[in-house]
Every structure is written in structure tokens, then in C-alpha cells.
Design a protein around this motif. Structure first.
Motif, PDB file in Angstrom:
ATOM      1  N   THR A 169       0.833  -1.192   0.000  1.00 23.36           N
ATOM      2  CA  THR A 169       0.000   0.000   0.000  1.00 23.36           C
ATOM      3  C   THR A 169       0.875   1.251   0.000  1.00 23.36           C
ATOM      4  O   THR A 169       2.103   1.181  -0.076  1.00 23.36           O
ATOM      5  CB  THR A 169      -0.940   0.027   1.223  1.00 23.36           C
ATOM      6  OG1 THR A 169      -0.146   0.111   2.426  1.00 23.36           O
ATOM      7  CG2 THR A 169      -1.806  -1.217   1.287  1.00 23.36           C
ATOM      8  N   SER A 170       0.232   2.388   0.123  1.00 18.26           N
ATOM      9  CA  SER A 170       0.935   3.680   0.114  1.00 18.26           C
ATOM     10  C   SER A 170       1.491   4.060   1.475  1.00 18.26           C
ATOM     11  O   SER A 170       2.001   5.175   1.634  1.00 18.26           O
ATOM     12  CB  SER A 170      -0.037   4.765  -0.359  1.00 18.26           C
ATOM     13  OG  SER A 170      -1.179   4.830   0.509  1.00 18.26           O
ATOM     14  N   PHE A 229      -5.771   4.463   3.988  1.00 20.08           N
ATOM     15  CA  PHE A 229      -7.139   4.015   3.711  1.00 20.08           C
ATOM     16  C   PHE A 229      -7.821   4.931   2.696  1.00 20.08           C
ATOM     17  O   PHE A 229      -8.591   4.466   1.848  1.00 20.08           O
ATOM     18  CB  PHE A 229      -7.949   3.964   5.000  1.00 20.08           C
ATOM     19  CG  PHE A 229      -7.498   2.895   5.949  1.00 20.08           C
ATOM     20  CD1 PHE A 229      -7.007   1.699   5.479  1.00 20.08           C
ATOM     21  CD2 PHE A 229      -7.554   3.095   7.319  1.00 20.08           C
ATOM     22  CE1 PHE A 229      -6.581   0.705   6.341  1.00 20.08           C
ATOM     23  CE2 PHE A 229      -7.123   2.112   8.208  1.00 20.08           C
ATOM     24  CZ  PHE A 229      -6.641   0.918   7.712  1.00 20.08           C
ATOM     25  N   PHE A 230      -7.545   6.238   2.781  1.00 22.34           N
ATOM     26  CA  PHE A 230      -8.148   7.188   1.843  1.00 22.34           C
ATOM     27  C   PHE A 230      -7.639   6.949   0.421  1.00 22.34           C
ATOM     28  O   PHE A 230      -8.413   6.934  -0.538  1.00 22.34           O
ATOM     29  CB  PHE A 230      -7.826   8.616   2.287  1.00 22.34           C
ATOM     30  CG  PHE A 230      -8.316   9.670   1.338  1.00 22.34           C
ATOM     31  CD1 PHE A 230      -9.652  10.036   1.305  1.00 22.34           C
ATOM     32  CD2 PHE A 230      -7.438  10.306   0.462  1.00 22.34           C
ATOM     33  CE1 PHE A 230     -10.107  11.006   0.427  1.00 22.34           C
ATOM     34  CE2 PHE A 230      -7.878  11.275  -0.413  1.00 22.34           C
ATOM     35  CZ  PHE A 230      -9.220  11.622  -0.437  1.00 22.34           C
ATOM     36  N   ILE A 231      -6.320   6.741   0.283  1.00 21.37           N
ATOM     37  CA  ILE A 231      -5.739   6.541  -1.040  1.00 21.37           C
ATOM     38  C   ILE A 231      -6.121   5.179  -1.612  1.00 21.37           C
ATOM     39  O   ILE A 231      -6.403   5.047  -2.808  1.00 21.37           O
ATOM     40  CB  ILE A 231      -4.208   6.695  -0.963  1.00 21.37           C
ATOM     41  CG1 ILE A 231      -3.848   8.139  -0.602  1.00 21.37           C
ATOM     42  CG2 ILE A 231      -3.546   6.304  -2.277  1.00 21.37           C
ATOM     43  CD1 ILE A 231      -2.384   8.344  -0.297  1.00 21.37           C
ATOM     44  N   MET A 232      -6.149   4.165  -0.757  1.00 19.12           N
ATOM     45  CA  MET A 232      -6.405   2.796  -1.215  1.00 19.12           C
ATOM     46  C   MET A 232      -7.895   2.454  -1.260  1.00 19.12           C
ATOM     47  O   MET A 232      -8.240   1.310  -1.589  1.00 19.12           O
ATOM     48  CB  MET A 232      -5.691   1.802  -0.304  1.00 19.12           C
ATOM     49  CG  MET A 232      -4.191   1.961  -0.231  1.00 19.12           C
ATOM     50  SD  MET A 232      -3.373   1.658  -1.807  1.00 19.12           S
ATOM     51  CE  MET A 232      -3.756  -0.084  -2.040  1.00 19.12           C
ATOM     52  N   PRO A 265      -6.414  -5.996  -8.519  1.00 19.49           N
ATOM     53  CA  PRO A 265      -6.389  -4.543  -8.304  1.00 19.49           C
ATOM     54  C   PRO A 265      -5.165  -4.069  -7.522  1.00 19.49           C
ATOM     55  O   PRO A 265      -4.639  -2.986  -7.786  1.00 19.49           O
ATOM     56  CB  PRO A 265      -7.688  -4.277  -7.520  1.00 19.49           C
ATOM     57  CG  PRO A 265      -8.562  -5.440  -7.797  1.00 19.49           C
ATOM     58  CD  PRO A 265      -7.644  -6.599  -7.956  1.00 19.49           C
ATOM     59  N   ILE A 266      -4.700  -4.879  -6.571  1.00 25.47           N
ATOM     60  CA  ILE A 266      -3.511  -4.499  -5.807  1.00 25.47           C
ATOM     61  C   ILE A 266      -2.281  -4.514  -6.708  1.00 25.47           C
ATOM     62  O   ILE A 266      -1.420  -3.614  -6.639  1.00 25.47           O
ATOM     63  CB  ILE A 266      -3.333  -5.446  -4.610  1.00 25.47           C
ATOM     64  CG1 ILE A 266      -4.573  -5.391  -3.701  1.00 25.47           C
ATOM     65  CG2 ILE A 266      -2.090  -5.084  -3.811  1.00 25.47           C
ATOM     66  CD1 ILE A 266      -4.533  -6.359  -2.545  1.00 25.47           C
ATOM     67  N   GLU A 311      -2.309  -4.009  -9.903  1.00 20.39           N
ATOM     68  CA  GLU A 311      -2.455  -2.857 -10.792  1.00 20.39           C
ATOM     69  C   GLU A 311      -1.972  -1.570 -10.120  1.00 20.39           C
ATOM     70  O   GLU A 311      -1.300  -0.740 -10.748  1.00 20.39           O
ATOM     71  CB  GLU A 311      -3.921  -2.722 -11.214  1.00 20.39           C
ATOM     72  CG  GLU A 311      -4.184  -1.576 -12.175  1.00 20.39           C
ATOM     73  CD  GLU A 311      -5.659  -1.469 -12.536  1.00 20.39           C
ATOM     74  OE1 GLU A 311      -6.024  -0.515 -13.244  1.00 20.39           O
ATOM     75  OE2 GLU A 311      -6.440  -2.358 -12.114  1.00 20.39           O
ATOM     76  N   PHE A 312      -2.286  -1.418  -8.834  1.00 22.25           N
ATOM     77  CA  PHE A 312      -1.814  -0.240  -8.093  1.00 22.25           C
ATOM     78  C   PHE A 312      -0.290  -0.251  -7.976  1.00 22.25           C
ATOM     79  O   PHE A 312       0.367   0.780  -8.193  1.00 22.25           O
ATOM     80  CB  PHE A 312      -2.454  -0.229  -6.699  1.00 22.25           C
ATOM     81  CG  PHE A 312      -1.903   0.829  -5.787  1.00 22.25           C
ATOM     82  CD1 PHE A 312      -2.315   2.145  -5.888  1.00 22.25           C
ATOM     83  CD2 PHE A 312      -0.959   0.505  -4.823  1.00 22.25           C
ATOM     84  CE1 PHE A 312      -1.808   3.123  -5.049  1.00 22.25           C
ATOM     85  CE2 PHE A 312      -0.447   1.462  -3.981  1.00 22.25           C
ATOM     86  CZ  PHE A 312      -0.866   2.782  -4.096  1.00 22.25           C
ATOM     87  N   MET A 313       0.294  -1.405  -7.649  1.00 18.48           N
ATOM     88  CA  MET A 313       1.743  -1.475  -7.503  1.00 18.48           C
ATOM     89  C   MET A 313       2.455  -1.276  -8.838  1.00 18.48           C
ATOM     90  O   MET A 313       3.510  -0.623  -8.896  1.00 18.48           O
ATOM     91  CB  MET A 313       2.134  -2.819  -6.880  1.00 18.48           C
ATOM     92  CG  MET A 313       1.740  -2.966  -5.422  1.00 18.48           C
ATOM     93  SD  MET A 313       2.485  -4.418  -4.628  1.00 18.48           S
ATOM     94  CE  MET A 313       1.594  -5.725  -5.491  1.00 18.48           C
ATOM     95  N   LEU A 314       1.901  -1.825  -9.922  1.00 19.36           N
ATOM     96  CA  LEU A 314       2.503  -1.641 -11.236  1.00 19.36           C
ATOM     97  C   LEU A 314       2.498  -0.173 -11.659  1.00 19.36           C
ATOM     98  O   LEU A 314       3.432   0.294 -12.321  1.00 19.36           O
ATOM     99  CB  LEU A 314       1.761  -2.484 -12.275  1.00 19.36           C
ATOM    100  CG  LEU A 314       2.050  -3.985 -12.260  1.00 19.36           C
ATOM    101  CD1 LEU A 314       1.055  -4.729 -13.150  1.00 19.36           C
ATOM    102  CD2 LEU A 314       3.477  -4.248 -12.728  1.00 19.36           C
TER     103      LEU A 314
END
Length: 272
Positions: free
Chosen positions: A89-90, A125-128, A160-161, A163-166
Motif C-alpha cells: 500500500t501507500s 485508507f483514503f488513497i487505497m 487490483p492491488i 495494478e496499483f503497484m505496477l
């Protein structure tokens, strides 16, 4: 030495806690598997009231072992949840930037660590939240409704996780871990990148971006320190520590620039 001793004590405490949890889990599974003999084996032999038979073997009609394994799986996931939160996560970028802000201001323990970690968690939590909502819609809810299998739910929820990391990972970091893992093949499709390679590459990229932001945060405060140190030397106050005078001016500059709004907003913009 004191820091190393404290770290060893913390590690020993975590190991003891895990051992206690395993013992409690085994005890609970043993109590669950203890049932009347006529219910376990379906025997028609007459037995005295209150006669219990302990069954911890795995049979085709017994589900006590699977229940204990599920409990162990839940405990394992809960123990790994903080690491997963940090790795995929961020959270890493946000908490590093917040610590840079505190160090640049020169305030040693203000804001305290609990406040920084809490702020980083809520920002995470807001970003993810779009990713979490997508995982819930495409994987968790269909699995709970019995529409997909467990393997399919894990694969769908991981997409989806990934995709976020990529989107956040740098390509050269991905190539670095691909080369270290011994995979020399050229991957044209990003979906073919293994998750074991993607996670460390994502973390390295997050640390790089966080350190770049931290350097930019430090610049105005370093200039202020240099100006105040030069002023004190020109006035002959060489015995007076410059940080004693510069800290109030740093805080004033941070307030006038609306620092928290500027920094938090800029960090969130880096994820878009």
C-alpha cells in the motif's frame, strides 16, 4: 547496546506471543474435537453418560481438524496483516515523508510517533479506498455468496492491488529484481510479472520517491538554518546553538506556508 537489547527483548516477546497463540489454538481445537462417542463414530454400543472420546485424527466425516486449520489460518493472516499493509500500500511513502517533516522542523518527538502512524494509516485508507472497494466487489462478495472458489477469489482480489503497484513501481526496479531472481526473459505484458518480484520493486520505488520528497522538504529549512547561523556569528554569539533560535522560525514558516495542507496534498497527488 541498549537499542540492540531492547530490539532482542521485543523479538523475544513477539515469539512468546505467537507460541501462546498456537497453544491456545491447539487447546481450542482439542476441546472442539472432544465429543460424545455416539456422535463421533456413530457407534451403537452402550456407554456411560458423560463418556467422551478425544478425536484429533483427520477422517472423512470429521470437520474438527479443518476448523482448527481455519483458525490457524486466520491467526496467521492477522499476524502478517501489518507487513502486508506496509508492503503493498501507500503507507511506506507517507510515513517516511512525515518523519522527514518532523526531522526538518527539528522537533524531536512532536508530533509523536502514534500521531504520525495514525495519520499515515488514515491517509493510506483514503488513497487505497478505490482498490479496497474493487477487491470487495470483485472478490470478497462473490466468494461469500459462493459464486467463485477460494483460488479464484485470491487471484481476482490480487489483481487490483497488482495494478496499483505496477502503476507506482519503476520499471528499472522491476528489471533489477527480475535479473536477481534469475529470470532473464523479456516480459512484454505487465500481468506476467511475478508478485514476488513486484512487491520488492514497489517498495524500492516508494522509498526513492519518499526520499526525493524529503529532500525537497529539507531545502527551505536548511536555508533558514544557514541564515540564522550566519547572523549569530556576525553578532558574535558563537556559543549560542543556532537550532535554539531557528526552531521557532521554522515552525512559524511552516505555519505561514500551511505546511500540513501543502505536504499532505502533494503526497496524495503523487499517487494519481
Amino acid at each position: 547496546m541498549r537499542t540492540r537489547r531492547t530490539l532482542l527483548l521485543k523479538i523475544a516477546g513477539v515469539i512468546c506471543l505467537l507460541a501462546v497463540l498456537c497453544m491456545v489454538t491447539f487447546f481450542c481445537s482439542t476441546l472442539i474435537s472432544a465429543a460424545p462417542a455416539d456422535e463421533i463414530g456413530g457407534s451403537t454400543e452402550a456407554e456411560a453418560p458423560g463418556d467422551f472420546r478425544l478425536n484429533i485424527n483427520s477422517t472423512q466425516g470429521d470437520t474438527s481438524l479443518s476448523a482448527s486449520l481455519q483458525m490457524m489460518l486466520v491467526l496467521t493472516v492477522l499476524s502478517l496483516a501489518p507487513s502486508l499493509l506496509i508492503m503493498v500500500t501507500s503507507f511506506t511513502r507517507i510515513i517516511v515523508v512525515l518523519h522527514f517533516v518532523r526531522s526538518a522542523l527539528g522537533t524531536q518527538t512532536t508530533p509523536p510517533n502514534q500521531v504520525l502512524v495514525g495519520l499515515a494509516l488514515f491517509l493510506t485508507f483514503f488513497i487505497m479506498s478505490p482498490v479496497i472497494a474493487k477487491v470487495n466487489t470483485e472478490a470478497v462478495q462473490p466468494f461469500q455468496n459462493g459464486e467463485i472458489t477460494q483460488e479464484k477469489a485470491i487471484e481476482t482480489g490480487l489483481a487490483p492491488i497488482r495494478e496499483f503497484m505496477l502503476k507506482q513501481a519503476d520499471r528499472k526496479d522491476v528489471d533489477l529484481f527480475m535479473r536477481i531472481s534469475g529470470n532473464e526473459t523479456v516480459i512484454e505484458n505487465e500481468t506476467d510479472i511475478p508478485t514476488s518480484v513486484l512487491i520488492p520493486a514497489f517498495m524500492i520505488s516508494e522509498l526513492r520517491i519518499a526520499f526525493i520528497i524529503g529532500f525537497l522538504i529539507y531545502l527551505p529549512f536548511i536555508v533558514l538554518d544557514m541564515v540564522i547561523a550566519s547572523t549569530l556569528m556576525s553578532m558574535g554569539m558563537m556559543m549560542l546553538p543556532p537550532t535554539t533560535i531557528s526552531m521557532p522560525f521554522k515552525i512559524l514558516l511552516f505555519i505561514l506556508a500551511d505546511g500540513w495542507n501543502l505536504i499532505i496534498g502533494s503526497v496524495i497527488e503523487t499517487f494519481k
